[in-house]
Design a protein around this motif. Structure first.
Motif, PDB file in Angstrom:
ATOM      1  N   VAL A 141      -2.060  15.115   0.807  1.00 60.81           N
ATOM      2  CA  VAL A 141      -3.370  15.156   0.146  1.00 60.81           C
ATOM      3  C   VAL A 141      -3.515  13.938  -0.749  1.00 60.81           C
ATOM      4  O   VAL A 141      -2.664  13.711  -1.612  1.00 60.81           O
ATOM      5  N   TYR A 142      -4.603  13.155  -0.536  1.00 61.66           N
ATOM      6  CA  TYR A 142      -4.834  12.021  -1.441  1.00 61.66           C
ATOM      7  C   TYR A 142      -6.298  11.668  -1.448  1.00 61.66           C
ATOM      8  O   TYR A 142      -7.048  12.046  -0.550  1.00 61.66           O
ATOM      9  N   GLU A 143      -6.722  10.965  -2.487  1.00 67.10           N
ATOM     10  CA  GLU A 143      -8.139  10.641  -2.600  1.00 67.10           C
ATOM     11  C   GLU A 143      -8.429   9.208  -2.191  1.00 67.10           C
ATOM     12  O   GLU A 143      -9.394   8.925  -1.531  1.00 67.10           O
ATOM     13  N   GLU A 144      -7.554   8.319  -2.655  1.00 65.35           N
ATOM     14  CA  GLU A 144      -7.815   6.909  -2.342  1.00 65.35           C
ATOM     15  C   GLU A 144      -6.480   6.232  -2.017  1.00 65.35           C
ATOM     16  O   GLU A 144      -5.417   6.755  -2.372  1.00 65.35           O
ATOM     17  N   GLU A 145      -6.568   5.117  -1.370  1.00 66.44           N
ATOM     18  CA  GLU A 145      -5.341   4.375  -1.094  1.00 66.44           C
ATOM     19  C   GLU A 145      -4.955   3.581  -2.334  1.00 66.44           C
ATOM     20  O   GLU A 145      -5.815   3.008  -3.002  1.00 66.44           O
ATOM     21  N   VAL A 146      -3.667   3.590  -2.640  1.00 66.14           N
ATOM     22  CA  VAL A 146      -3.226   2.953  -3.887  1.00 66.14           C
ATOM     23  C   VAL A 146      -2.269   1.805  -3.578  1.00 66.14           C
ATOM     24  O   VAL A 146      -1.354   1.945  -2.769  1.00 66.14           O
ATOM     25  N   MET A 147      -2.515   0.686  -4.246  1.00 63.09           N
ATOM     26  CA  MET A 147      -1.598  -0.453  -4.104  1.00 63.09           C
ATOM     27  C   MET A 147      -0.659  -0.459  -5.314  1.00 63.09           C
ATOM     28  O   MET A 147      -1.114  -0.258  -6.444  1.00 63.09           O
ATOM     29  N   ILE A 148       0.598  -0.683  -5.085  1.00 64.92           N
ATOM     30  CA  ILE A 148       1.491  -0.821  -6.238  1.00 64.92           C
ATOM     31  C   ILE A 148       2.451  -1.995  -6.048  1.00 64.92           C
ATOM     32  O   ILE A 148       2.606  -2.510  -4.941  1.00 64.92           O
ATOM     33  N   ASN A 193       0.842  -1.184   0.000  1.00 66.43           N
ATOM     34  CA  ASN A 193       0.000   0.000   0.000  1.00 66.43           C
ATOM     35  C   ASN A 193       0.883   1.242   0.000  1.00 66.43           C
ATOM     36  O   ASN A 193       1.468   1.614   1.010  1.00 66.43           O
ATOM     37  N   LEU A 194       0.979   1.883  -1.152  1.00 71.33           N
ATOM     38  CA  LEU A 194       1.876   3.031  -1.310  1.00 71.33           C
ATOM     39  C   LEU A 194       1.436   4.194  -0.408  1.00 71.33           C
ATOM     40  O   LEU A 194       2.268   4.829   0.251  1.00 71.33           O
ATOM     41  N   THR A 195       0.126   4.420  -0.376  1.00 75.39           N
ATOM     42  CA  THR A 195      -0.392   5.545   0.403  1.00 75.39           C
ATOM     43  C   THR A 195       0.014   5.425   1.873  1.00 75.39           C
ATOM     44  O   THR A 195       0.465   6.389   2.490  1.00 75.39           O
ATOM     45  N   GLN A 196      -0.134   4.201   2.387  1.00 74.75           N
ATOM     46  CA  GLN A 196       0.220   3.990   3.798  1.00 74.75           C
ATOM     47  C   GLN A 196       1.710   4.188   4.032  1.00 74.75           C
ATOM     48  O   GLN A 196       2.125   4.802   5.006  1.00 74.75           O
ATOM     49  N   SER A 197       2.494   3.689   3.067  1.00 78.01           N
ATOM     50  CA  SER A 197       3.939   3.809   3.197  1.00 78.01           C
ATOM     51  C   SER A 197       4.357   5.272   3.198  1.00 78.01           C
ATOM     52  O   SER A 197       5.207   5.696   3.998  1.00 78.01           O
ATOM     53  N   LEU A 198       3.757   6.081   2.296  1.00 82.90           N
ATOM     54  CA  LEU A 198       4.066   7.511   2.261  1.00 82.90           C
ATOM     55  C   LEU A 198       3.675   8.167   3.586  1.00 82.90           C
ATOM     56  O   LEU A 198       4.421   8.964   4.150  1.00 82.90           O
ATOM     57  N   GLN A 199       2.489   7.766   4.035  1.00 79.65           N
ATOM     58  CA  GLN A 199       1.972   8.317   5.289  1.00 79.65           C
ATOM     59  C   GLN A 199       2.955   8.076   6.435  1.00 79.65           C
ATOM     60  O   GLN A 199       3.211   8.976   7.242  1.00 79.65           O
ATOM     61  N   GLU A 200       3.511   6.862   6.471  1.00 75.24           N
ATOM     62  CA  GLU A 200       4.468   6.536   7.546  1.00 75.24           C
ATOM     63  C   GLU A 200       5.688   7.432   7.480  1.00 75.24           C
ATOM     64  O   GLU A 200       6.136   7.990   8.492  1.00 75.24           O
ATOM     65  N   THR A 201       6.251   7.567   6.260  1.00 72.84           N
ATOM     66  CA  THR A 201       7.441   8.420   6.115  1.00 72.84           C
ATOM     67  C   THR A 201       7.125   9.854   6.541  1.00 72.84           C
ATOM     68  O   THR A 201       7.904  10.494   7.248  1.00 72.84           O
ATOM     69  N   ILE A 202       5.953  10.333   6.101  1.00 70.49           N
ATOM     70  CA  ILE A 202       5.581  11.710   6.430  1.00 70.49           C
ATOM     71  C   ILE A 202       5.439  11.878   7.943  1.00 70.49           C
ATOM     72  O   ILE A 202       5.936  12.838   8.528  1.00 70.49           O
ATOM     73  N   SER A 203       4.791  10.901   8.594  1.00 65.97           N
ATOM     74  CA  SER A 203       4.598  10.990  10.046  1.00 65.97           C
ATOM     75  C   SER A 203       5.924  11.047  10.777  1.00 65.97           C
ATOM     76  O   SER A 203       6.130  11.860  11.692  1.00 65.97           O
TER      77      SER A 203
END
Ligand code: ADP
Length: 439
Positions: A320-327, A294-304
């Motif tokens: 800012v994001y709209e949906e969680e994205v899997m890559i 989950n890319l969104t979650q991973s970004l969120q962790e780094t940002i936190s």
């Protein structure tokens, strides 16, 4: 054939070419001359017979026969059914006398061609065409002597031509080779002069470009060493200074000073890691460990994590994001690339101390933008910031470890993932660093 110089190679080719030419000349002019001549004469006689036959009832026949006799030495006799000569007595005599003449030396060879024709009046006649074949021996001897001269001349000519061509071709190559040897010793100011022909000009242009690029890299490398030594020395001085003070002065032995030492160590670690990462990435030693996450979650962790670090300095990071994205990607590496962009944005952002991170989904791609409000990057620097060691200014604005490697690490990682990356920036209008990957 590998170690033969260009001079000798050209010479060999020329000699080969001349050899083929000479062999052909010898074959045609000496060996097969007699046969060719005979064939040509035979065809001549046949053609004459045909002409006579076509004009057998014409008034011109006399003139034609005379002409054949004079210009082509073909003697035609025409006899009737009783073998009585109708035409050609004169001519026959001529041919016989000629044969008599030659007979004394060598029996002459002649070609004859006989045809029977029925005239319109019903009368049958016989046309007999005759031609003497002059022996070609004398001609062959002459030609042979001529060919000896031609062979000698051709050999000499090939040698001279080979020398001239070789000099013209190899001279510039030798010159370039010499310059290349100088370049190899580390003299990047070497200039390659290639003139003479297109390929050489292109080669020397390429080498000049190479030398220029090498000089650039060398300059950057030296700068990096200077930067790294500087970056290493500052925290090291801090660490040793504070540690000494804490050892010698009991009142200095406090938490703040310990924190300073810890911060300095952290900076050193970042620096060393950066250098290690880039050298590994550039050497192609790192391979990607693809996994779905989950890319969104991973970004969120780094940002936190980052938010915690810079909170005390008053920075705010908005995601800012709209949906969680899997890559499917290498999570650790992508996180590092993102981390580098984030650190840069924090370091360079403007007085509002704000960094915006956007995750956008466009068709089958996900695009991450890191937006700051800093002073931006000039157009000329924009091209270079992704290069190794490149730094816009030599002075570190903040207490940031700036090796000039951050962006080239980002570049290498995104390229490994076959993604796209870029930056939009104008002076005083902030920068948008972005990368995009397949979902
Ligand atoms: P550094 O360690 O010096 O930050 P980077 O490779 O990360 O090295 O960046 C290269 C150069 O690009 C930096 O020296 C800086 O001048 C410029 N740069 C990078 N990010 C930004 C940004 N967000 N705003 C303005 N300039 C930037």
């Amino acid at each position: 054939m590998k170690n033969i110089s260009i001079k000798w190679k050209i010479f060999l080719y020329l000699i080969g070419f001349c050899g083929v030419l000479l062999v052909m000349l010898w074959l045609f002019q000496v060996v097969f001359l007699g046969k060719f001549y005979k064939d040509i004469r035979t065809n001549d006689v046949k053609a004459a017979a045909k002409t006579v036959m076509e004009n057998i009832e014409s008034k011109e026949l006399g003139a034609i026969l005379l002409d054949l006799n004079r210009s082509r030495e073909i003697f035609v006799t025409i006899t009737d059914e009783n073998n009585k000569t109708i035409f050609g007595d004169d001519a026959n005599r001529k041919i016989e006398s000629k044969q008599e003449l030659i007979k004394e030396r060598r029996p002459p060879e002649s070609i004859s061609f006989t045809q029977e024709v029925t005239l319109s009046s019903g009368k049958k006649i016989t046309i007999n065409s005759n031609a003497i074949i002059t022996p070609v021996n004398a001609t062959v001897t002459t030609l042979r002597i001529q060919l000896y001269y031609i062979t000698g001349f051709m050999l000499l000519f090939s040698i001279i031509l080979a020398l001239v061509i070789a000099k013209r071709v190899s001279k510039p190559i030798e010159k370039i080779n010499e310059s290349a040897k100088i370049l190899a010793t580390g003299n990047y100011q070497t200039v390659f002069h290639g003139n003479g022909y297109k390929e050489i000009n292109e080669l020397s242009d390429t080498l000049n470009f190479t030398a220029k690029e090498l000089a650039k890299v060398e300059g950057l490398r030296q700068e990096l060493i200077a930067n790294i030594s500087h970056d290493l020395r500052t925290p090291l001085t801090l660490i040793s200074g504070y540690a000494e003070a804490m050892r010698d002065l009991p009142e200095e032995n406090n938490m703040e000073n310990a924190q300073i030492i810890l911060d300095a160590t952290k900076r050193l670690t970042t620096l060393v890691n950066d250098v290690l990462d880039i050298s590994k990435l550039q050497a192609g030693e790192q391979n990607i460990n693809y996994a779905t996450y989950n890319l969104t979650q991973s970004l969120q962790e780094t940002i936190s994590r980052m938010r915690e670090l810079v909170k005390k300095d008053g920075y705010s990071l908005n995601f800012v994001y709209e949906e969680e994205v899997m890559i499917v990607a290498d999570e650790k590496k992508l996180a590092q690339a993102f981390y580098n962009l984030l650190t840069n944005a924090i370091n360079y952002t403007g007085a509002d101390k704000t960094v915006i991170i956007k995750q956008l989904v466009v068709e089958d791609k996900v695009r991450i933008e890191v937006i700051d409000s800093g002073e931006g990057i000039s157009a000329e620097n924009l091209q270079n910031i992704w290069n190794r060691y490149y730094k816009v200014d030599q002075v570190h604005k903040r207490a940031v470890v700036g090796t000039g490697l951050g962006l080239s690490i980002v570049k290498s990682i995104i390229e490994l993932h076959e993604g796209e990356f870029g930056v939009l920036s104008k002076i005083n209008e902030g920068s948008v660093f972005w990368f995009s990957l397949k979902k």
